[in-house]
Scaffold this active site. Structure first.
Site, PDB file in Angstrom:
ATOM      1  CG  HIS A 408      -1.952   1.041   1.233  1.00 46.61           C
ATOM      2  ND1 HIS A 408      -2.864   1.203   0.219  1.00 46.61           N
ATOM      3  CD2 HIS A 408      -2.220   2.025   2.142  1.00 46.61           C
ATOM      4  CE1 HIS A 408      -3.656   2.233   0.502  1.00 46.61           C
ATOM      5  NE2 HIS A 408      -3.274   2.742   1.666  1.00 46.61           N
ATOM      6  CG  HIS A 448      -3.031   7.191  -1.972  1.00 50.50           C
ATOM      7  ND1 HIS A 448      -3.620   6.126  -2.594  1.00 50.50           N
ATOM      8  CD2 HIS A 448      -3.463   7.140  -0.667  1.00 50.50           C
ATOM      9  CE1 HIS A 448      -4.365   5.453  -1.730  1.00 50.50           C
ATOM     10  NE2 HIS A 448      -4.284   6.059  -0.561  1.00 50.50           N
TER      11      HIS A 448
END
Length: 1876
Positions: A408, A448
């Protein structure tokens, strides 16, 4: 433990003390079971605390421990316990595998990310090049949020602007996805982006998207915000029908399913940042459970608003330095990013079966939730570890077997350590030191991307597994100190790294975590490469590339892109593989071009030519349209042979080689030589015997070649000796027999070699026959084409004739032939021919054949010896045969293929066809071309033969290589946002239309330009009052003048000259205003606020900036001295009523507050003293200008015409006004029929002038009638009629129609030939009388398909005892709509007139008449939607005999009335609207205080207004019914009630505050049981009796007549017909004081789309007539739409149709005024409609718009079609908002987003253009420009005499009942305005 901390309790106390001391808590606030985050411990506090604890306990304490153990009790217990074994998570128990664990194949991917990334390959290059896409927010992105209040501006300034942004997010290919520009504007760009990327992913997978139609394909799309939807809904006035679907999150997935017609699950997934990885997980589950067979998983994210940036900024999540530094010590937050990714998934077994490229295999996945962790947005390490364990258990894989994890990795100081600890614990521990777990994060490159983050990492990982390399993690320099990488056996990939060699397939994991706690992990493995079977991958010698697109422009763009790619990145991809992918893995599209090539160079050259629309070898450009069905093979005679023909075909075309091989034995037997050897060796055929036999062998083999590719003949034609091959192919002869005939013919002719000749002449047959008349030995041997003939005869005479023709400058040439057939020299050979072929036994052909041997083409030849003897002698009637095939009575053929080695006849064929059928579309092709590549030439012609779909090409073994995806043709689509004050499009300043001022620098040395921009809204006008002209708000001229004067003042000017008013500004809808000052010119323009940049701007006023302040001041004083002194004989008059003067001229209201203090008038001068409000801001010029402009127009009070400003020579400003009173002096300098000219001076008393206008010119608008009115008005002019609601009320007056009645003695008997279909009751008698009148009647529907007239006789009785009036109406309606549908589908050149017969509806006394009454309303709508097929409706008396009516009907049929006619006692009556006049017969309505009154539909918007109206008239008790119940009264205070419920409740409470008792009842008024229950309950309760009823219930359902279904009709008719019948029975005449039926004018006006509704309302009209005759005060009120209310609130179509007719909707106030007025008269049916200005006032009729702009009858057919195509293309392109040049004339309108509203608008424009009325379904029945133009060409072109009367009758009428009524009111006799 240290000495000071001996256990868990000590540690707990220490932690409490620490929080009290350092965090600021009090001891009472510290709950040991509360999460640390709730106690105020931030991420940075945790870092400090971990250091303190490490020192205290003598062991490493990580900040991550606080997230794993988030309370004081949990943390103390953990730290007091022994440390866990480092290898405790090294192994995961492997579970048993089952079908629900089946591996999933990734077969395709697509992506769009910042940095120019438009495909997976581009992403891979981007990552390997260590690039970053992070930048600052594009300047225009946040523009709508700038310029707000100071606090907003300050917050925006403090918000980080770092991000990863896609360019051009407003760009979208709406046309490709068949979405109209209007809808595309309202679509969330995330929806648009996903559509495009999903299409690319399917193409990458090699799955033609069109093949998925109706398949079990699932769509799982991750998305977490719809900022566009929020922006679009911010301005409520811009919300429309597209807004909800455009902004809904669910539609992100659903729209893709809709477009591709996918039938599997369609789910939008929002788990924030893990959305797209969860979508992949759900897709895998759906595949494994077989909910779907293919899955599309996706994620998309766009950043449109600074709001979320601001929110993340506030919690410190965003990087202030603008970089994602995952796992680095300097990590300071993430950077938000945009993008989209799509993957296409299949079960692995299915992918292997289908031969798909398997990019990677998903072995397992898992999803879980954090639960209640250390804060909602805080990560939970335990949950992260749990999801990892579950994923690898699901994958059946040991954690240590994974090589790489795409983390992530957001780059936050504590988020990274928590994730790394979880990864290391589950996947890292237990690994060898030299084989750590590799990790990285794509966020370091792209930021992101939130909802798309999971899929971005997934695609990166699949690419890495494919390439065997891992791209570097950017910005990793120093490891995060809180991550013990060595202990965890992990390593961050910081350079391009080769995949570790492990002895097993490459394996990786992908993690993604949502900030709400949803965690996901997916495990993937390297896919196995599928290779073609040995020997099956050989490349063909020649490849065909099919380049498809929805338009020609798209084909061109794709071809150019492919050429570039093949020269660049695709240089190593084999040509055959490119062709394979194009031909078998791309969707079929309406347009396609083809390129045939042997090598890459040839292919690239062909693609370049295709891109440029040029011709080149092997290239076939897209066909402009299909030539139609029917293929003819044409076999030429001799002359096509050449050395080398067929050689390459033998080598490269197996079907050709097989045909030659099969023919070889019989060929050698008959010919004596080998066809195969001649072709294979490239030998030349020599001599007539070799040539003729070689050619027929070649033709038979070529026929087999065409057939092998699916092109087979429907008909064959042979030219001369080519008829032999034609007979073989037709099945009349075997190949051996055909060869025998040819061998015999050539052998017999051989001795004559050199004894005659033939010549081709450029002459038609008559000219040739005249030419050879003097040469008896020369014959016309071949009729080749209308311009070509061939003569045969002695050589010397042939040469002489050639010379004669050439002397006339016409073409003439010898034919290279050894023996000349088709002339008398053949006579001597015929006996031998008959003898040698005497035993020939031909068969009946199985394929049609037209012989060219006989002049009579209808001859059915027997292909025996006699025929072949005749064939060699008779002329060749080739022209006649081709013409017959192209226009045959049995159906025309459109594709003609010459079967020969070289084309000899193709030009003759096309000349013949175009001469026989001008304008028709045909294709004429050859097969081979002399001295070219046989295979390339054949394949090219093969491709030309395919105009509807690409030709079949071989399908090599899979897999296919990827090639570039479809190139998009983007256009801009974006909402018009409502900008804050001070920004672009801000509200105008008070009194003007000026907005934000921008200075625009110019390139030259000239002064800069100036721009003012504002947004004018109806609810925020820049003036206090109103200014309505004919009920439409218009910006006053004073405001317009004040605007440009104020702009001039800002620029230092105080005067304007040459002011010209061009167009008014309508203020009834938002508009964008621009004022532009460029050099000395200034102008004001506007455009619709909801439009697009391409919308046209309308210029309203122009002027010149003229003088300096000093100049203008002096000129102003001089002007005042000249004009400001009143003449001696002036006198002071009474002050007139200013409002009345303006109202007489159609103007309502003043924009500014000012009053007249005195009024002094004389012959040409007027001086008026005006008072301004005391509160007027100093220097305000607006009210002064307004007074001056209005008073100048009234300078002659006696002239009642309306004057509008046209121009001003000069206007100057002087000193500002300081006092409340000023004088306006007007000097009229000119006054004529066209208008007046006035000089104006405005000044304070005794002061210098403040304003002067010289030569203010007004233009007169004359309506053709005296609009002045006395008191009371004796007559009503158009202005008052349009404004006074009492003038809206009309009745229908039935006036005699001058139609001949054939039943009268002496009436002329006229014969009207033509078939008539009679349907319905008692039709036999009608048939008999019509037949006597010359018609050809057919009973029932037998003759409908061919009938010129269709008469529907309505049933009078129900089908059974249980059939209600609603059932009856639905049944009959369904029959008639089916009939209309059938007639509408007929060709335009076979028109039909539909008539309907009813009985007694005019009086509606009998129940049968009442039942039929709905047909009157339906008839009007049929007339409006299908004027081309509507005849009329005739209502007969209830007892009329149909047989006696037959002669009269015969007369009516001859000229359709288009209207409703009533026939009584031999007189035909037609309707006309008559105004209600005279003395009222009743007093005003007063309700009884002791009675109750029922309003059905009483809880709707209209019903509640009517309730208020009854309360005004004394009603104390109201019963309001509605279908939807109100909540119990105890819940009326709840905040959860929706807006509509709240409105209803508030209205009821307002009534109750007035003392009215309101009973709100949920009841279906169409249900007899519901109404009976209501009345029974009232009786039981002793309630007051109901003494009056308003039946206002109803629903509508817009559908064209041809689309109406029984269910839809019933739904509309139930409350109207069913409800009124139930109420009629429950409250019979005499039981109530009044019974009002609220109907609709749609019942008589014929509004398209309102068929069911109009029909239902006509029933109410009839019921009112019936009850009125029984003495009951019953009235049906036929309203037009109530503005903004009721069923027409959103009925844009109704409003547009009313506007088209010259009418409009009405306000509630007008409606009730009209109601009160008409209630005083004895009227059963009141039509409430604002009437337009009288027809003919401007010299034209009400339907002048239908006058044709062109005289089509004098134009040639091709010219008519061309003109129509151009005009329609312009009209349709404008409405669809597509560039005219890009509107493909063959493209279906539905693919461009056509809807019914657009269709109606196009229809209106087309009617004006064409000059005839058109059907409402026209665009749906003829769905392309080309087909529509063809249809209309038939409508406007001249017809044969037998059709003239009918066609003119069908096209000359006004078409709508409303038009007809408006026409007739002008000719109504004086008695029509009688008291009714």
């Amino acid at each position: 433990m240290t000495g000071s901390i001996s256990g868990e309790a000590d540690l707990r106390h220490w932690l409490i003390d620490y929080l009290v001391t350092n965090i600021g808590c009090t001891p009472d606030e510290v709950d040991p079971d509360l999460s640390l985050a709730d106690l105020g411990v931030s991420s940075r506090d945790a870092v400090v605390l971990s250091g303190e604890l490490s020192e205290l306990l003598g062991r490493t304490v990580s900040p991550i421990d606080f997230w794993e153990h988030p309370t004081i009790n949990a943390l103390a217990a953990y730290l007091a316990a022994p440390e866990p074994s480092p290898d405790s998570d090294a192994a995961v128990k492997r579970g048993a595998r089952n079908s629900l664990d089946e591996p999933i194949a990734v077969v395709g991917m697509g992506c769009r990310f910042p940095g120019g990334i438009s495909c997976p390959e581009a992403l891979w290059d981007f990552l390997c090049e260590r690039r970053s896409s992070i930048s600052q927010v594009p300047p225009q992105r946040w523009q709508p949020f700038e310029g707000g209040p100071p606090e907003v501006a300050a917050a925006l300034a403090r918000t980080t602007r770092w991000g990863s942004f896609l360019p051009d997010i407003d760009a979208f290919d709406a046309e490709f996805f068949e979405i109209s520009p209007s809808e595309a504007d309202k679509m969330d760009p995330q929806q648009r982006l996903l559509l495009e990327v999903a299409w690319e992913a399917l193409e990458h997978a090699g799955i033609p998207p069109g093949t998925l139609r109706r398949s079990a394909t699932g769509v799982f799309a991750g998305a977490c915000l719809s900022e566009y939807g929020a922006m679009a809904s911010a301005d409520l006035s811009q919300v429309d029908g597209w807004s909800n679907s455009g902004g809904a999150m669910s539609i992100i997935a659903n729209r893709l399913s809709y477009f591709l017609d996918l039938r599997g699950p369609s789910v939008a997934v929002d788990t924030a940042c893990s959305s797209s990885l969860v979508a992949i997980h759900l897709a895998c589950q759906s595949l494994r459970t077989q909910d779907c067979h293919l899955a599309i998983a996706a994620g998309v994210n766009l950043l449109l608003s600074p709001a979320v940036f601001r929110g993340f900024d506030q919690v410190g999540a965003l990087s202030p330095t603008g970089q994602c530094r995952a796992f680095d010590a300097t990590a300071d937050g993430f950077v938000r990013g945009e993008g989209a990714g799509v993957v296409v998934l299949k079960r692995l077994t299915d992918a292997q079966r289908d031969g798909d490229r398997v990019l990677a295999v998903i072995c397992g996945s898992a999803v879980n939730q954090d639960g209640r962790s250390n804060g909602l947005m805080a990560p939970n390490p335990a949950a992260q570890m749990a999801v990892l364990r579950a994923a690898y258990t699901n994958a059946g894989m040991q954690p240590s077997e994974v090589d790489y994890v795409e983390a992530h990795g957001t780059g936050t100081l504590l988020g990274d350590p928590i994730e790394a600890r979880a990864l290391g614990t589950v996947l890292g521990r237990g690994r060898p030191e030299d084989s750590p777990l590799l990790i990285g994060s794509v966020k370091t490159n792209l930021g992101h991307t939130e909802a798309a983050a999971g899929i971005a990492g997934f695609i990166k990982t699949v690419l890495a597994v494919q390439h065997g390399q891992i791209p570097p993690n950017q910005h990793f320099e120093t490891a995060n100190p809180h991550i013990p990488f060595t202990d965890l056996r992990m390593k961050v990939v910081d350079t391009q790294t080769e995949w570790p060699a492990t002895g097993h397939p490459r394996r990786a994991g992908v993690s993604s975590f949502g900030f709400g706690g949803t965690n996901a992990h997916v495990v993937i493995e390297q896919g196995q490469e599928v290779r073609p079977a040995p020997g099956q991958g050989l490349s063909p010698a020649v490849s065909t590339l099919v380049v498809a697109g929805k338009t020609m422009q798209r084909v061109s763009a794709t071809a150019g892109m492919l050429a570039d790619w093949m020269e660049g990145p695709g240089a190593d991809v084999a040509l055959a593989d490119v062709a394979h992918t194009l031909n078998h893995h791309r969707s079929r599209q309406p347009k396609f071009g083809t390129v045939v090539a042997r090598d890459r160079t040839q292919a690239i050259a062909g693609l370049r030519a295709l891109a440029a629309g040029q011709h080149a070898p092997g290239v076939v450009n897209p066909a402009e349209g299909s030539p139609g069905p029917g293929t003819v093979f044409v076999y030429s005679g001799r002359g096509s042979q050449w050395a080398g023909m067929g050689r390459q075909l033998l080598a490269d075309e197996p079907a050709f080689a097989a045909a030659v091989a099969e023919l070889e034995p019989v060929f050698v037997e008959q010919a004596g030589f080998s066809l195969h050897d001649v072709l294979a060796n490239g030998e030349e055929l020599v001599g007539i015997e070799q040539i003729q036999l070689g050619l027929i062998g070649m033709q038979l083999a070529l026929t087999e070649l065409w057939c092998s590719y699916g092109v087979r003949p429907d008909l064959v034609i042979g030219h001369s000796m080519g008829e032999v091959a034609a007979a073989v192919v037709a099945g009349a002869l075997t190949p051996a027999e055909g060869l025998r005939v040819t061998a015999t013919r050539s052998r017999l002719m051989a001795p004559l070699s050199g004894q005659g000749g033939m010549a081709l002449l450029e002459l038609d047959a008559p000219t040739t026959e005249a030419l050879i008349a003097d040469f008896p030995q020369v014959t016309l041997g071949i009729y080749n084409s209308p311009r070509q003939t061939v003569i045969a005869g002695p050589t010397e005479q042939i040469d002489e004739l050639i010379a004669r023709v050439r002397a006339q400058n016409r073409f003439a040439s010898r034919v290279n032939i050894e023996v000349a057939p088709h002339n008398p020299a053949m006579d001597a050979l015929q006996p031998a021919m008959r003898s040698e072929l005497a035993d020939l036994t031909p068969r009946t052909p199985t394929i049609g054949i037209i012989s060219t041997t006989y002049a009579d083409l209808h001859t059915q030849p027997v292909f025996d010896a006699e025929h072949w003897a005749t064939n060699m002698r008779n002329p060749v009637h080739f022209q006649q045969a081709i013409a017959s095939a192209g226009s045959g009575a049995d159906g025309a053929y459109h594709t003609f293929i010459e079967i020969s080695a070289h084309p000899l006849l193709t030009q003759a064929i096309i000349d013949t066809l175009h001469s026989a059928q001008p304008g028709a579309r045909y294709t004429s092709l050859g097969t081979l071309q002399r001295d070219t590549d046989d295979v390339v030439t054949f394949r090219t012609n093969l491709n030309k033969a395919h105009t509807i779909h690409p030709p079949h090409t071989p399908h090599p073994p899979e897999p296919h290589p990827p090639i570039p995806t479809t190139p998009w043709q983007h256009t801009r689509h974006w909402i018009t946002t409502k900008y804050p004050a001070g920004s672009v499009g801000s509200a105008p300043r008070a009194g003007t239309l000026l907005g934000q001022h921008t200075t625009v620098a110019t390139v030259s040395a000239s002064p800069p330009s100036h721009l003012w921009q504002a947004r004018l809204a109806p609810d925020a006008k820049p003036y206090q009052g109103g200014h309505r002209f004919h009920q439409v708000e218009v910006v006053p001229a004073s405001v317009v003048l004040h605007t440009i004067l104020s702009a001039a003042t800002e620029l230092g000017y105080s005067a304007l000259s040459e002011v010209r008013f061009e167009q008014p500004i309508f203020a009834d809808r938002p508009r964008l205003i621009q004022v532009v000052a460029d050099n000395r010119a200034i102008s004001l323009a506007s455009s619709p606020a909801a439009g697009t940049p391409s919308d046209r701007w309308t210029r309203h006023v122009t002027a010149q900036l003229s003088s300096s302040p000093s100049d203008s001041a002096s000129s102003l004083n001089e002007h005042h001295r000249a004009n400001g002194q009143p003449p001696e004989r002036a006198h002071r008059d009474l002050i007139p009523d200013l409002a009345e003067l303006l109202a007489m001229r159609g103007i309502d209201g003043l924009p500014f507050s000012w009053t007249v203090a005195s009024w002094t008038q004389h012959s040409s001068n007027l001086t008026v003293a005006i008072d301004l409000p005391e509160a007027l801001p100093e220097g305000s010029t607006g009210p002064l200008l307004d007074a001056a402009v209005h008073l100048a127009a009234l300078s002659d009070v006696a002239d009642s015409r309306l004057y509008v400003p046209a121009s001003i020579e000069q206007i100057s400003l002087g000193d500002v006004v300081t006092g409340p009173r000023s004088s306006v002096t007007l000097n009229r300098t000119a006054h004529d029929d066209d208008g007046i000219t006035v000089d104006v001076t405005v000044a304070a008393h005794g002061e210098v002038p403040s304003l002067s206008m010289r030569s203010l010119r007004y233009r007169a608008l004359d309506f053709g009638l005296d609009v002045g009115r006395a008191q009371p008005p004796a007559s009503t002019g158009p202005v008052e009629a349009y404004c006074d609601a009492t003038n809206f009320v009309h009745t229908i007056d039935w006036q005699p129609q001058t139609v001949p009645d054939a039943t009268h003695p002496g009436a002329e008997q006229v014969t009207h030939p033509g078939p008539v279909a009679i349907i319905g009751d008692d039709s036999a008698a009608l048939c008999e009388t019509l037949e006597g009148a010359g018609y050809q009647p057919a009973v029932m529907s037998d003759g409908v398909s061919q009938a010129r007239y269709v008469v529907y006789v309505a049933d009078s009785d129900p089908a059974g005892a249980d059939e209600t009036d609603v059932d009856f109406a639905v049944r009959i309606c369904t029959e008639i709509t089916g009939l209309v549908r059938t007639l509408a589908e007929r060709d335009a050149d076979k028109p039909a007139a539909l008539w309907i017969l009813t009985r007694g509806v005019h009086e509606s006394v009998a129940p049968s008449a009442l039942r039929q009454s709905f047909l009157w309303g339906l008839a009007g709508v049929i007339a409006a939607e299908h004027p081309e097929l509507w005849g009329g409706l005739v209502d007969l008396a209830i007892n009329d005999d149909l047989g006696e009516f037959g002669p009269a009907l015969a007369e009516l049929l001859a000229k359709p009335s288009k209207s409703i006619l009533v026939r009584r006692d031999g007189v035909v009556l037609a309707p006309a609207l008559a105004p209600v006049r005279g003395e009222p017969a009743r007093k005003s309505l007063q309700c009884r205080p002791d009675a109750a009154y029922l309003i059905t539909g009483g809880l709707g918007a209209l019903g509640l207004l009517m309730a208020d109206w009854l309360a005004d008239r004394g009603a104390h008790r109201l019963v309001l019914t509605g279908r939807t119940p109100l909540p119990p009264r105890r819940d009326w205070q709840l905040d959860t009630l929706d807006t509509e419920l709240r409105r209803r409740i508030d209205a009821i409470r307002a009534l109750e505050m007035r003392g009215v008792t309101v009973e709100a009842v949920a009841a279906d008024v169409g249900c007899r049981e519901d109404v009976q229950a209501l009345l029974a309950a009232r009786d039981r309760d002793g309630a007051a009796p109901i003494r009056g009823i308003i039946h206002a219930a109803g629903i509508t359902n817009d559908q064209l007549v041809t689309s109406m279904t029984g269910d839809a009709v019933r739904q509309v008719m139930w409350p109207k017909i069913g409800g009124s019948q139930v109420l009629h029975d429950a409250f019979p005449p005499g039981s109530v004081d009044f019974f009002y039926l609220t109907a609709s004018a749609a019942g008589i006006f014929g509004i398209p789309g309102q068929g069911s509704y109009a029909a239902a309302n006509s029933y109410l009209d009839a019921l009112a007539r019936a009850r009125r005759q029984q003495g009951c005060h019953t009235m049906s009120l036929d309203w037009v739409a109530w503005r903004g209310l009721g069923l027409a609130a959103d009925a844009q179509l109704v409003s547009e149709e009313l506007a088209r007719m010259g009418s409009r909707d009405i306000t509630p106030s007008e409606a009730f005024t009209a109601w009160e007025f008409v209630d005083g008269y004895d009227v059963a049916q009141a039509v409430v409609v604002p009437m337009p200005a009288p027809a003919g006032a401007d010299g034209s009729g009400a339907n002048a718009y239908l006058l044709p702009a062109r005289n089509w009858s004098v134009m040639a057919a091709t010219e008519v079609r061309s003109e129509l195509e151009q005009g329609l293309r312009r009209i349709i392109a404008a409405e669809l908002r597509v560039p005219e040049k890009e509107l493909d004339t063959d493209r279906p309108f539905a693919e461009l987003g056509l809807n019914s509203l657009m269709a109606m608008a196009i229809r209106r424009e087309a009617e004006q253009f064409v000059g005839i009325e058109l059907s409402a379904t026209m665009l749906f029945n003829h769905p392309t420009v080309k087909s529509l133009a063809s249809y209309l060409a038939k409508r406007v072109a001249p017809h044969d005499v037998s059709q003239d009367n009918q066609i003119s009758a069908l096209s000359s009428s006004a078409g709508s009942v409303l038009d007809s009524l408006f026409d007739r009111i002008e000719s109504a006799p004086p008695e029509a305005e009688r008291s009714v």
